[in-house]
Design a protein around this motif. Sequence first.
Motif, mmCIF file in Angstrom:
data_model
loop_
_atom_site.group_PDB
_atom_site.id
_atom_site.type_symbol
_atom_site.label_atom_id
_atom_site.label_comp_id
_atom_site.label_asym_id
_atom_site.label_seq_id
_atom_site.Cartn_x
_atom_site.Cartn_y
_atom_site.Cartn_z
ATOM 1 N N SER A 59 21.661 20.103 -49.834
ATOM 2 C CA SER A 59 20.949 20.277 -48.573
ATOM 3 C C SER A 59 20.681 18.945 -47.864
ATOM 4 O O SER A 59 20.093 18.032 -48.438
ATOM 5 N N ALA A 60 21.101 18.861 -46.604
ATOM 6 C CA ALA A 60 20.844 17.669 -45.804
ATOM 7 C C ALA A 60 19.343 17.501 -45.574
ATOM 8 O O ALA A 60 18.830 16.383 -45.544
ATOM 9 N N TYR A 61 18.637 18.621 -45.432
ATOM 10 C CA TYR A 61 17.185 18.584 -45.242
ATOM 11 C C TYR A 61 16.496 17.962 -46.455
ATOM 12 O O TYR A 61 15.633 17.097 -46.309
ATOM 13 N N ILE A 62 16.903 18.370 -47.637
ATOM 14 C CA ILE A 62 16.294 17.824 -48.856
ATOM 15 C C ILE A 62 16.657 16.354 -49.020
ATOM 16 O O ILE A 62 15.818 15.543 -49.415
ATOM 17 N N THR B 261 15.621 20.967 -57.503
ATOM 18 C CA THR B 261 16.402 19.972 -56.760
ATOM 19 C C THR B 261 16.809 18.829 -57.674
ATOM 20 O O THR B 261 17.956 18.367 -57.643
ATOM 21 N N ASN C 92 17.137 14.274 -46.675
ATOM 22 C CA ASN C 92 16.279 13.577 -45.718
ATOM 23 C C ASN C 92 14.867 13.408 -46.295
ATOM 24 O O ASN C 92 14.244 12.361 -46.121
ATOM 25 N N ARG C 93 14.356 14.427 -46.981
ATOM 26 C CA ARG C 93 13.044 14.333 -47.632
ATOM 27 C C ARG C 93 13.062 13.211 -48.681
ATOM 28 O O ARG C 93 12.120 12.443 -48.791
#
Length: 67
Positions: free
Chosen positions: A28-31, A45, A33-34
């Motif tokens: 995930s790109a969102y993860i 994750t 980024n986190r």
Amino acid sequence: MISYDPLFQTLKRKHITEYQLVYKHGFSAYIFNRIKHGQNITMKTLDTLCFILNCPVSDIIEYHKDK
């Protein structure tokens, strides 16, 4: 404090880019980024990263005692 510095070193050592992690391995790109912003991630994750990179948890995160 948890640091993700080992993850970035592991990615560099294994010649894996953020692009490859997201588009080739489906991470995930969102993860990601986190992670780049030092935010929390789940154990799932962490498990996924260890599986994708074929490495131990210590190659993903490290603990630094708060001052």
